[in-house]
Design a protein around this motif. Structure first.
Motif, short mmCIF file in Angstrom:
data_model
loop_
_atom_site.label_atom_id
_atom_site.label_comp_id
_atom_site.label_asym_id
_atom_site.label_seq_id
_atom_site.Cartn_x
_atom_site.Cartn_y
_atom_site.Cartn_z
N VAL A 76 30.48 21.15 86.87
CA VAL A 76 30.89 20.94 85.48
C VAL A 76 29.72 21.20 84.54
CG1 VAL A 76 31.67 19.20 83.83
CG2 VAL A 76 32.73 19.33 86.08
N LEU A 77 28.54 20.71 84.88
CA LEU A 77 27.36 20.95 84.05
C LEU A 77 27.00 22.43 84.00
CD1 LEU A 77 25.10 17.92 84.99
CD2 LEU A 77 26.31 18.31 82.85
N ALA B 200 29.50 24.15 81.70
CA ALA B 200 29.19 23.81 80.31
C ALA B 200 27.98 24.59 79.82
CB ALA B 200 28.94 22.31 80.19
N LEU C 156 29.05 28.25 79.24
CA LEU C 156 29.86 28.35 78.02
C LEU C 156 28.99 28.19 76.77
CD1 LEU C 156 33.09 26.40 79.04
CD2 LEU C 156 32.81 28.88 78.73
N PHE C 157 28.02 27.30 76.81
CA PHE C 157 27.11 27.12 75.69
C PHE C 157 26.30 28.39 75.45
CE2 PHE C 157 22.95 25.76 73.98
CZ PHE C 157 23.40 25.24 72.77
#
Length: 141
Positions: free
Chosen positions: A4-5, A8, A11-12
């Motif tokens: 998940v990290l 993220a 995506l960032f």
């Protein structure tokens, strides 16, 4: 949790890349691209493109929709219509570089229609084609 990290973070990074790409292609305006005209105490920003020698259309006034500015319509339509008639792209009150105005009806369709009518008089235009986008179509009533 690590997955998940990682997603993220990817995506960032993609978001930052796309933001820079868009900013490079469409830099923010530092100053008005047109001129300011006072109508009923409100300074309206507009881009006024003259008719060409072989113009075949009445003046056309373009009014953008909610949360936009005059570039929303100018970008896709100026190249298609330039020279065929006088083209006027207007920032609505409180948008782009136009002032908000203080009259009680400034944010109503009829209040903004009064401003557009006053702008046409100020520019010496008796007849025009009015092109509106989105919620702004209520101005034509």
């Amino acid at each position: 949790l690590v997955f998940v990290l990682l997603v993220a973070l990817v995506l960032f990074g993609l978001s930052l890349y796309l933001e820079r790409k868009v900013q490079a292609e469409f830099p923010p305006l530092k100053s008005p691209i047109g001129k300011m005209v006072e109508v009923d105490g409100v300074m309206l920003h507009l881009a006024d493109h003259p008719a060409g020698p072989a113009a075949d259309l009445l003046p056309i006034v373009f009014i953008h929709g909610a949360s936009g500015n005059l570039r929303d319509l100018q970008a896709p339509l100026l190249g298609l219509l330039e020279g065929r008639g006088r083209l006027i792209f207007v920032d609505r009150p409180g948008h782009g570089y136009s002032q908000r105005g203080t009259s009680a009806d400034i944010h109503t369709p009829w209040g903004q229609a009064k401003l557009v009518s006053g702008l046409l008089k100020e520019l010496g235009i008796e007849k025009a084609i009015i092109v509106v986008e989105s919620v702004t179509s209520s101005l034509e009533e």
